[in-house]
Design an enzyme around this catalytic site. Structure first.
Site, PDB file in Angstrom:
ATOM      1  CB  SER A 147      36.562 -51.752 110.085  1.00  0.00           C
ATOM      2  OG  SER A 147      37.009 -52.951 110.683  1.00  0.00           O
ATOM      3  CE1 TYR A 160      32.573 -54.454 107.238  1.00  0.00           C
ATOM      4  CE2 TYR A 160      34.765 -55.098 108.005  1.00  0.00           C
ATOM      5  CZ  TYR A 160      33.560 -54.451 108.218  1.00  0.00           C
ATOM      6  OH  TYR A 160      33.343 -53.792 109.403  1.00  0.00           O
ATOM      7  CE  LYS A 164      33.317 -50.924 107.510  1.00  0.00           C
ATOM      8  NZ  LYS A 164      32.344 -49.881 107.881  1.00  0.00           N
TER       9      LYS A 164
HETATM   10  P1  NAP Z   1      25.211 -54.528 113.958  1.00  0.00           P
HETATM   11  O1  NAP Z   1      25.232 -54.649 115.431  1.00  0.00           O
HETATM   12  O2  NAP Z   1      25.030 -55.761 113.152  1.00  0.00           O
HETATM   13  O3  NAP Z   1      24.101 -53.440 113.598  1.00  0.00           O
HETATM   14  C1  NAP Z   1      23.690 -53.297 112.333  1.00  0.00           C
HETATM   15  C2  NAP Z   1      22.711 -52.110 112.244  1.00  0.00           C
HETATM   16  O4  NAP Z   1      22.721 -51.719 110.898  1.00  0.00           O
HETATM   17  C3  NAP Z   1      21.290 -52.473 112.581  1.00  0.00           C
HETATM   18  O5  NAP Z   1      20.661 -51.346 113.179  1.00  0.00           O
HETATM   19  C4  NAP Z   1      20.669 -52.753 111.205  1.00  0.00           C
HETATM   20  O6  NAP Z   1      19.259 -52.568 111.297  1.00  0.00           O
HETATM   21  C5  NAP Z   1      21.394 -51.697 110.375  1.00  0.00           C
HETATM   22  N1  NAP Z   1      21.579 -51.920 108.941  1.00  0.00           N
HETATM   23  C6  NAP Z   1      22.135 -52.991 108.318  1.00  0.00           C
HETATM   24  N2  NAP Z   1      22.194 -52.793 106.991  1.00  0.00           N
HETATM   25  C7  NAP Z   1      21.705 -51.541 106.757  1.00  0.00           C
HETATM   26  C8  NAP Z   1      21.504 -50.748 105.599  1.00  0.00           C
HETATM   27  N3  NAP Z   1      21.823 -51.200 104.376  1.00  0.00           N
HETATM   28  N4  NAP Z   1      20.978 -49.512 105.718  1.00  0.00           N
HETATM   29  C9  NAP Z   1      20.636 -49.040 106.933  1.00  0.00           C
HETATM   30  N5  NAP Z   1      20.788 -49.738 108.084  1.00  0.00           N
HETATM   31  C10 NAP Z   1      21.320 -50.986 107.979  1.00  0.00           C
HETATM   32  O7  NAP Z   1      26.561 -53.871 113.382  1.00  0.00           O
HETATM   33  P2  NAP Z   1      27.754 -53.127 114.163  1.00  0.00           P
HETATM   34  O8  NAP Z   1      28.726 -54.146 114.592  1.00  0.00           O
HETATM   35  O9  NAP Z   1      27.196 -52.186 115.153  1.00  0.00           O
HETATM   36  O10 NAP Z   1      28.455 -52.317 112.971  1.00  0.00           O
HETATM   37  C11 NAP Z   1      28.259 -50.939 112.797  1.00  0.00           C
HETATM   38  C12 NAP Z   1      29.427 -50.366 112.015  1.00  0.00           C
HETATM   39  O11 NAP Z   1      30.648 -50.612 112.719  1.00  0.00           O
HETATM   40  C13 NAP Z   1      29.616 -50.955 110.622  1.00  0.00           C
HETATM   41  O12 NAP Z   1      30.062 -49.941 109.750  1.00  0.00           O
HETATM   42  C14 NAP Z   1      30.735 -51.957 110.830  1.00  0.00           C
HETATM   43  O13 NAP Z   1      31.462 -52.193 109.641  1.00  0.00           O
HETATM   44  C15 NAP Z   1      31.581 -51.211 111.848  1.00  0.00           C
HETATM   45  N6  NAP Z   1      32.478 -52.065 112.604  1.00  0.00           N
HETATM   46  C16 NAP Z   1      32.008 -53.037 113.424  1.00  0.00           C
HETATM   47  C17 NAP Z   1      32.917 -53.812 114.133  1.00  0.00           C
HETATM   48  C18 NAP Z   1      32.488 -54.885 115.089  1.00  0.00           C
HETATM   49  O14 NAP Z   1      33.361 -55.637 115.557  1.00  0.00           O
HETATM   50  N7  NAP Z   1      31.234 -55.010 115.424  1.00  0.00           N
HETATM   51  C19 NAP Z   1      34.287 -53.599 113.969  1.00  0.00           C
HETATM   52  C20 NAP Z   1      34.724 -52.613 113.111  1.00  0.00           C
HETATM   53  C21 NAP Z   1      33.805 -51.836 112.433  1.00  0.00           C
HETATM   54  P3  NAP Z   1      18.220 -53.170 110.189  1.00  0.00           P
HETATM   55  O15 NAP Z   1      18.439 -54.645 110.158  1.00  0.00           O
HETATM   56  O16 NAP Z   1      16.873 -52.739 110.681  1.00  0.00           O
HETATM   57  O17 NAP Z   1      18.605 -52.484 108.909  1.00  0.00           O
END
Ligand code: NAP
Length: 256
Positions: A147, A160, A164
């Site tokens: 991130s 968090y 990262k």
């Molecule tokens: P999201 O839209 O909230 O999606 C979360 C996904 O993770 C869902 O498929 C959820 O499904 C699954 N999940 C949650 N906890 C889990 C676990 N313990 N084991 C397996 N699956 C799990 O999240 P996102 O924004 O796409 O984030 C994805 C990645 O990108 C993360 O590493 C996050 O830190 C990183 N990131 C995101 C952003 C942002 O702005 N969105 C920015 C920087 C980095 P279930 O509920 O079925 O488990």
């Protein structure tokens, strides 16, 4: 997507964790569009079924199972599915949690443990457990989703952000260790991407305005902004690229 995706991943088998929604789902979709067989997973069966159904209807080669990345037996099943599918070429470790909005030293011990358990320890264990299969691949790939917060800590995502930053270190160290096996290890650091995870940062107009003031391209990212870079890292186009961290954050400051 407007143009037809490249076909750089034909014959490859990929695992993308946490891939039933958001960034993980977009990555799974893109890797499959480029020809990979993709194993998708997350904690809830309903989400897995829905994601598999959506992507299968698009003619993509996907299968899915439950995998909570912190559960050893779930990870074991995940790699067993890969083995039965023919092996593993690409591991995308994407799962992360943030159970508490708190500045770093206000974070509770239980939240700290949970954050490090899912965001760092599970990423380490997935990479470690993937090795027997990845070592049989001609071009193994490990890609950690980090991130922008790993560079520039967000105040209320304190622990968090530290987790990262830890992934950058894991990326560098594992890249050196696995270079003799021709396995590359890289990370992608998304900026603020429109998903459920980031809802809290953009839920009000004033919050969104504050967030956008830090993004030179003046828009939130989309999961598709991330998935193309991951497909690149997974492909032969990135054969000479290892130990790096690609920031995809609309120009946000990114320096440790
Ligand atoms: P999201 O839209 O909230 O999606 C979360 C996904 O993770 C869902 O498929 C959820 O499904 C699954 N999940 C949650 N906890 C889990 C676990 N313990 N084991 C397996 N699956 C799990 O999240 P996102 O924004 O796409 O984030 C994805 C990645 O990108 C993360 O590493 C996050 O830190 C990183 N990131 C995101 C952003 C942002 O702005 N969105 C920015 C920087 C980095 P279930 O509920 O079925 O488990």
């Amino acid at each position: 997507m407007s143009a037809k995706p490249l076909q750089r991943l034909c014959g490859r088998i990929a695992i993308v964790t946490a891939s039933t929604d958001g960034i993980g789902f977009a990555i799974a979709q893109r890797l499959a569009q480029e020809g990979a067989k993709v194993i998708i997973s997350s904690r809830k069966d309903k989400n897995v079924q829905e994601a598999v159904s959506t992507l299968s209807k698009q003619g993509l080669d996907v299968k899915g199972l439950i995998c909570h990345v912190s559960k050893a037996e779930d990870r074991k099943r995940l790699f067993e599915v890969a083995r039965k599918s023919g092996g593993l070429d690409i591991l995308v470790s994407n799962a992360a949690v943030n159970p508490e909005a708190a500045s770093v030293l206000d974070c509770s011990e239980s939240s700290w443990d949970k954050i490090f358990d899912v965001n760092v320890k599970a990423a380490f264990l997935l990479a470690k457990e993937a090795l027997p299969l990845l070592r049989q691949s001609k071009a193994g790939r490990i890609i950690f989703i980090s991130s922008i917060a790993g560079f520039q800590p967000f105040d209320l995502l304190g622990a968090y952000s530290v987790s990262k930053t830890a992934l950058f270190g894991l990326t560098k160290a594992a890249a050196i260790q696995l270079a003799p096996d021709n396995i590359t290890v890289n990370a992608v650091a998304p900026g603020i991407i429109r998903t459920k995870f980031s809802d809290v940062l953009t839920s009000t107009e004033s919050a969104k305005e504050e967030v956008l003031s830090r993004v030179p391209l003046n828009r939130l990212g989309t999961p598709h902004d991330i998935s193309g870079a991951v497909a690149f890292l997974a492909s032969d186009d990135a054969a000479y690229l290892t130990g790096e961290n690609i920031v995809i954050a609309g120009g946000m400051a990114s320096r440790l």
